[in-house]
Write an enzyme that holds these catalytic residues in place. Structure first.
Site, short mmCIF file in Angstrom:
data_model
loop_
_atom_site.label_atom_id
_atom_site.label_comp_id
_atom_site.label_asym_id
_atom_site.label_seq_id
_atom_site.Cartn_x
_atom_site.Cartn_y
_atom_site.Cartn_z
N TYR A 208 -1.36 9.76 -14.27
CA TYR A 208 -2.00 11.06 -14.10
C TYR A 208 -1.52 12.10 -15.12
O TYR A 208 -2.05 13.20 -15.17
CB TYR A 208 -1.79 11.58 -12.68
CG TYR A 208 -2.83 11.07 -11.72
CD1 TYR A 208 -4.16 11.43 -11.84
CD2 TYR A 208 -2.48 10.20 -10.69
CE1 TYR A 208 -5.12 10.95 -10.98
CE2 TYR A 208 -3.43 9.70 -9.82
CZ TYR A 208 -4.75 10.08 -9.97
OH TYR A 208 -5.71 9.60 -9.12
N GLU B 11 1.10 -6.61 10.61
CA GLU B 11 0.17 -6.69 9.48
C GLU B 11 -0.65 -5.42 9.31
O GLU B 11 -0.75 -4.88 8.20
CB GLU B 11 -0.77 -7.89 9.68
CG GLU B 11 -1.88 -7.97 8.63
CD GLU B 11 -2.89 -9.07 8.90
OE1 GLU B 11 -3.90 -9.11 8.19
OE2 GLU B 11 -2.66 -9.89 9.82
N ASP C 250 -2.71 -11.52 12.05
CA ASP C 250 -3.95 -12.14 12.51
C ASP C 250 -3.80 -13.65 12.55
O ASP C 250 -3.03 -14.24 11.78
CB ASP C 250 -5.11 -11.78 11.58
CG ASP C 250 -5.60 -10.35 11.77
OD1 ASP C 250 -5.26 -9.74 12.80
OD2 ASP C 250 -6.31 -9.85 10.88
#
Length: 335
Positions: A90, A172, A225
């Site tokens: 930036y 997660e 998951d």
């Protein structure tokens, strides 16, 4: 000439640039390994040249970008500051072709070519991604510290709990992590919770590994998951690339498992099937000690179930309250 410190190396390069500014300066970079298939800086060759008199606007911009990065590195070291790759980008978005990956790879090329480490030698870090929380008091730089909400994982290792936690939880998904952090604020079990918001960055993996070393007798439970992506994330916390080295030996996959669902399964895709097959093959080829093999067998069993049933599922529907599910699993491991 040999330079003893990173600053001396950079100043040496800078002085050579100044003394040859009237000629055609050419930088030759040795590019580091990159997992991404898409190269942003010089294609797929192992080295890349940037010339001062490249003959086109793009080459001139790249040369100017190299000068900009070198100057930023020197200023940071002289002023003893830390910065991030995003901050460097930036400083001049147009110069870096409006591409953060281009800026990242340019920094890595310069650092790798000079035989340095961006974090250790130059104090240039990737932007912090992972979050941590604990329902206990911490000490940082000798000062007591209470957490009211999740915070970014610190870059330094000066954060420690004032008393050992009963368990360490790696989650997660960020949404479930934040919900769990609120849930444990009023329970009497001291816990530390961590999330990498999906696949963890190096800082998050290092933080979890340091927790494992600091509290070797405390269980580190990973909740992911029930699919190949969840287990791949679990593998990222526990191992370095391709099972080359153990990052966190005490981390174990605690759920969720396909057999724990009453409903809510999803069909796996062809891509899922291929990834699961490759993951199983990699596990079967490993020759590991019994203690480690037991954990890998658990991963193998869960992946095989998914292949046989052609199903997967997400942890946010495993129970009417995922927070209670996680806490039950924790209590099973700490009793």
């Amino acid at each position: 000439m040999r330079y003893r410190s990173p600053l001396q190396k950079l100043i040496g390069v800078w002085n050579q640039i100044q003394s040859n500014i009237g000629g055609d300066i050419v930088f030759v970079f040795h590019k580091p390994y990159c997992r991404s298939r898409k190269r942003t800086f010089g294609g797929n060759s192992k080295s890349y040249e940037v010339g001062q008199l490249g003959g086109c606007e793009l080459e001139a911009r790249r040369f100017a970008a190299v000068i900009k990065v070198l100057k930023t590195m020197i200023v940071n070291l002289v002023q003893d500051r830390t910065t991030t790759k995003r901050d460097v980008y930036y400083q001049d978005v147009g110069l870096f072709q409006k591409s953060q990956p281009f800026a990242n790879e340019l920094i890595e090329c310069i650092v790798g070519s000079l035989g340095m480490c961006a974090e250790r030698d130059l104090k240039i870090f990737a932007s912090q991604k992972g979050l941590m929380f604990g329902n206990m008091r911490f000490r940082r730089a000798g000062v007591a510290w209470d957490l009211d909400e999740p915070v970014l994982i610190p870059r330094t290792n000066d954060l420690e709990a004032m008393e050992p936690p009963k368990g360490i939880v790696v989650i997660e998904k960020e949404a479930i992590f934040k919900s769990f952090c609120k849930y444990i604020q009023n329970i009497d079990v001291n816990l530390i919770a961590v999330t990498g918001k999906g696949f963890p960055d190096n800082l998050t993996k290092r933080f979890v590994g340091n927790l494992g070393q600091l509290y070797p007798d405390v269980p580190i439970l990973a909740f992911m998951d029930s699919d190949v992506y969840g287990l791949s994330i679990c593998k990222n916390y526990k191992y370095a690339k391709n099972f080359d080295a153990m990052l966190c030996p005490s981390l174990t996959f605690a759920g969720v498992f396909l057999t724990e669902y009453a409903s809510g399964w999803l069909d796996i895709s062809v891509r899922d099937w291929r990834m699961m097959s490759n993951f199983i093959r990699d596990i079967k080829l490993l020759q590991r000690p019994v203690s480690e093999a037991k954990e890998l067998d658990k991963w193998h069993r869960e992946l095989t179930r998914g292949l046989v049933l052609f199903k997967k599922s997400e942890m946010n529907i495993v129970d009417s309250c995922p927070n209670e599910y996680i806490l039950r699993k924790i209590k099973q491991h700490i009793q």
